[in-house]
Each structure stands twice: as structure tokens, then as C-alpha cells.
Design an enzyme around this catalytic site. Sequence first.
Site, mmCIF file in Angstrom:
data_model
loop_
_atom_site.group_PDB
_atom_site.id
_atom_site.type_symbol
_atom_site.label_atom_id
_atom_site.label_comp_id
_atom_site.label_asym_id
_atom_site.label_seq_id
_atom_site.Cartn_x
_atom_site.Cartn_y
_atom_site.Cartn_z
ATOM 1 N N GLU A 135 25.406 -8.759 5.242
ATOM 2 C CA GLU A 135 25.606 -7.316 5.387
ATOM 3 C C GLU A 135 24.373 -6.570 4.910
ATOM 4 O OE1 GLU A 135 29.354 -4.262 4.687
ATOM 5 O OE2 GLU A 135 29.386 -6.291 3.880
ATOM 6 N N GLU A 394 33.023 -5.369 -5.991
ATOM 7 C CA GLU A 394 33.596 -4.579 -4.899
ATOM 8 C C GLU A 394 35.092 -4.375 -5.080
ATOM 9 O OE1 GLU A 394 33.684 -4.649 0.003
ATOM 10 O OE2 GLU A 394 33.355 -6.511 -1.096
#
Length: 542
Positions: A135, A394
Site C-alpha cells: 500500500e 491501525e
Amino acid sequence: IKTLFSEELPQIRINEDRGDSITLRFAEKLNKDSSLYTRNLRGARASDTYYANGKGIEVWEPRFTYHGFQFVEISGFSRPMTPEDITGVVVHSNLKGTGSFSCSNELVNNIYKNIYWSQRSNFFEVPTDCPQRDERAGWLGDAQVFMRTSSYNMDVSAFFKKWLIDVSDAQFDEGQLPSIAPNLRVKYGSGWGDAMVICPWQFFQVYGDTQIIARHHNSMVKWMKFLQRHSENNLSTIMTFGDWQNVNSETPTEVISTAYFKRSADLMAKIAAELERDDDEKKYNALSGKIKESFTKHLVNDSGYVQGRTQTGYLMALSFDLVPDSLRPVLIGHLINDIANRDTSLSTGILGTQLLLPTLAENGHLELAYKLLLKTDFPSWGHHIENGATTIWERWDGYSAKKGFAEGDINSFNHYANGSIGEWLYSTIAGIQSEGAGYKHIVIHPKPGGGLTRAEATYKSIRGPISSLWELKEGVFRLDVIIPPNTNAKIYIPTTNSDSIKENGQWISNLEGFKISQWDSNTAMIEVGSGDYRFQSKISEN
């Protein structure tokens, strides 16, 4: 398998025959059998292979890639490895440090360190969400909630000035903005696209630079027109990624998107005022009022419950001024009850978490904010640290020694967004703030609590270094402050008696240039010019 704590790049020292290969594989965590945990890397191979030239000792590190990792598995050595054979090399954009924070609570110090390291790991040309998986993208939502924290830690002026050009360049002709810049063909979302308005405004607040808001004004206007076209009765209809990684608390899309619709309208009015666009200021203030009216009418019921009844819904309604003053105490009550019903726990994702501690503190619940900050059970920053976190995660449930890893592959262990509380550490615990843009007028307003007995922060503003150090001992509050040249400051001093305040050992009342211009039962406010000050006051220990 060799386990080594490292960041970003491995540097290896080898002495192998020509053509022999050394392979390195990377991961953030280990499985129970000590193998690399790679599920969260998804499509990223996260491995390097180097072929020896056979000419003796070689020292090699990757030049065209980097990795986010804590552990590296190395294979191919013909001899036992030693610690001298591998070194972790930190790499990131060259941003000068501007701030520091520490306090008497080691848990809070570790939270701050985790925030700082996640910023270092992810501010790599663009503000990436994470450095390890397939990502490494410049997510707008993550950046806008974290920008103020990042600017306390480092000089991000050139970094964000460049990235905001990426954001503007990625805008479509119709006005919508992708959720990632540079654009990776990800759909747009409220709370993410609004970064086109929020980040330039925050940049202006920190650096006092009107050029940034002038440069991107056309992009902001296009975004606002897009939002208006995709609204009905002044309620936004565009999608959102929601309050990403919340804890069993889904805030309705309409609540989030309409809240950010108003947030952007309010900032556009302020930007118009700075750019002396009087008609635009009136237009956006009127739009803000209409959104607020519709939000209250359609998304808040007669009992003051915001649709969805989530902490984030209440936080946005309060922080973004979406309800009339008469309803604010009711919403605060619902927010407090929800936190209590969850055993004094948060349920917020990245959008709500940024607002959580500031909203509680600003509405008379400072101690509750401290309780959430200092928790060590799930979900909390302390829970992460108790389970080995050295960066911000996260997910709140990313890993625990008891339950193992969260299901699925969306599970980054280096993701700065929930580190947005760093702003609160600087601005509320240490108390360093700016009144207006660019730190010409400074506020020092520390708010002790949570059993802390000391806190210190420094910040190199564009006007010069600012410092706030407070200590509480045996009912005496001491505050040492540095205010840079050509500025002035309002200094708020906790005290039970305004007559008890001293500066550098002398009573304020006997000194020229010091005046208590505001006073309530708990705090005195003193206006000063530049200089070094050492205040002391009596304070209740309760």
C-alpha cells in the site's frame, strides 16, 4: 531465523563466494512458532536477495526499496551470524525535528514515542498510511487527522506543501477528490476528500502562510461545489469509509459526510475572511448554518440522540458545531454514558479518535480524557504498548498475547492515524497553543490531571522556540515558560488564589508588566511579552 529490531532498511555484511545468495524476509510480528507473521503484508513480497561478488567482505543495503519491519529472517550465510553482520538503518524524508514531549507518566511517554516513530516511518515523500504492506499510500483522511500532530513533531512545511500539490493534481474535473494522492484509483470519500480544505487551513494556522490557502483555493471551491451537488436538504449523500477501525460502533455514513460537509463550509468561510473575499465568507457561513439546521432536524432525535448513537457521532456534532447550544449538554451526557457503558472505553476509529480527548476536556470532562489516555486494557493505546507496540497500530485489536492476531489481512502495526492524540499532549497536557495563525500570539494553558506530576514540551515555531514545563508538588504548581522574541502570550496558571502567584520568586502584584487580566475559581490568566518566566502558585491537591 534471526529476530532483530529495526526500521526501514537492513544493512548486511557478508563474505561469501561469488554467486552465493543471501535472502532477507521482513515482518512486523512473529507467529507463535517464531516464524514470520506475513498475512498482513498481503501482496507485498517484503524480501530482498543479494548475490555475492566473491571479493571478500561486502557491505550492502537496498537502494531502490525500503521496508517497514521489526523482524528479519536471513538465510544463505555459510557461517554463523554475529550482531555485527546486520544493522537497521532508519530512512525517511529529511524533516527537522521541531518538538519534544515528556511527562511523569511512562505510559504516556511511550505513547508519544510510538507516535513519533510512526511519523518517521511514514513521512516518506508522501504521508503514507503504513510502510510495510502492499500500500504505502497517501491517504487523505489519515493525513488530515494527523497533520496538526505532525507539525508539532517536525517541520512539515515543505513536505505538506509538496503533497498538497499532489492532492490538487489528483482532483477530477467534476470536483471530487480521490481518497489517495497521488491517485491510485481509489473511490472518493467524505472525511478524506475534505483534506483539500482542512490541510491548507491547518498549514496556515501553523505557519501563518496565506499563499497556501490562496494557491489551493480553486481546488477547495471545486470540492465544495461537488459536495453541494451531492447533497439533499443540505445533508450530504456522498460515501465515506466510515470511522475507520472503530470498535463495534458504526457511525452512519450520512452523519459523517454531513458533519464534514459543515466542517469544510466553516473553514471555507474562515479562508475567505483571510483572503478578503467578503461575499464568499457570507456564502459559506450561510451554507454552514443551513447544514447545521438540517443536521439537527434530521439526524438528531427529540431526546438528543445522534443517529447511530455512537461516540464519533456525538463527538462530530459537538466539535463541528452541528447542534444548537441548548442541545450540547444533552449530547455530552449521551457521550459520557456511552463511554461509561463500555467500561470507560473508547469506540472510535481514526476520525473520531482525533476529536475524543479534546472534546471531553473542552466540555468539562478533563479527568475522563486522562482516564482514556492512561488505560491499558482493550481498546487503548496502553493495550498496544502492553502487547509490544513500538509504533501506532491501525487496529485497536491488532494483536494481544491472549487472543493473538486479529482476523483478516487489514492489520498494520505501523499506522499513524490514531496517533492524532499527539496534538493533545502538546496543546493540553503541556499547554502550547497558538491564538490565531503563526504563533504571533501564543497561549500556554497546561491542564494537569490523571495523576501526572510533571510535563514538559518544547516547540520550535516559525517565531522561535516555545517551552512549557510544569511540575506539581505538595500543593505547589510551578510553571517555567519560554516565549520567543516579537510575540506575546496568555499564560493560564492553575491556582486556588490569584494572590499566591509568584514569578521568579517575587509576588506578581509587586512586579511591573504583569497583570492578571482574567480570573476564575481555578485559573489565573496573565498576559506577558517575550522572555523566560518561572511562575509558582498554590493549587488544590484534590
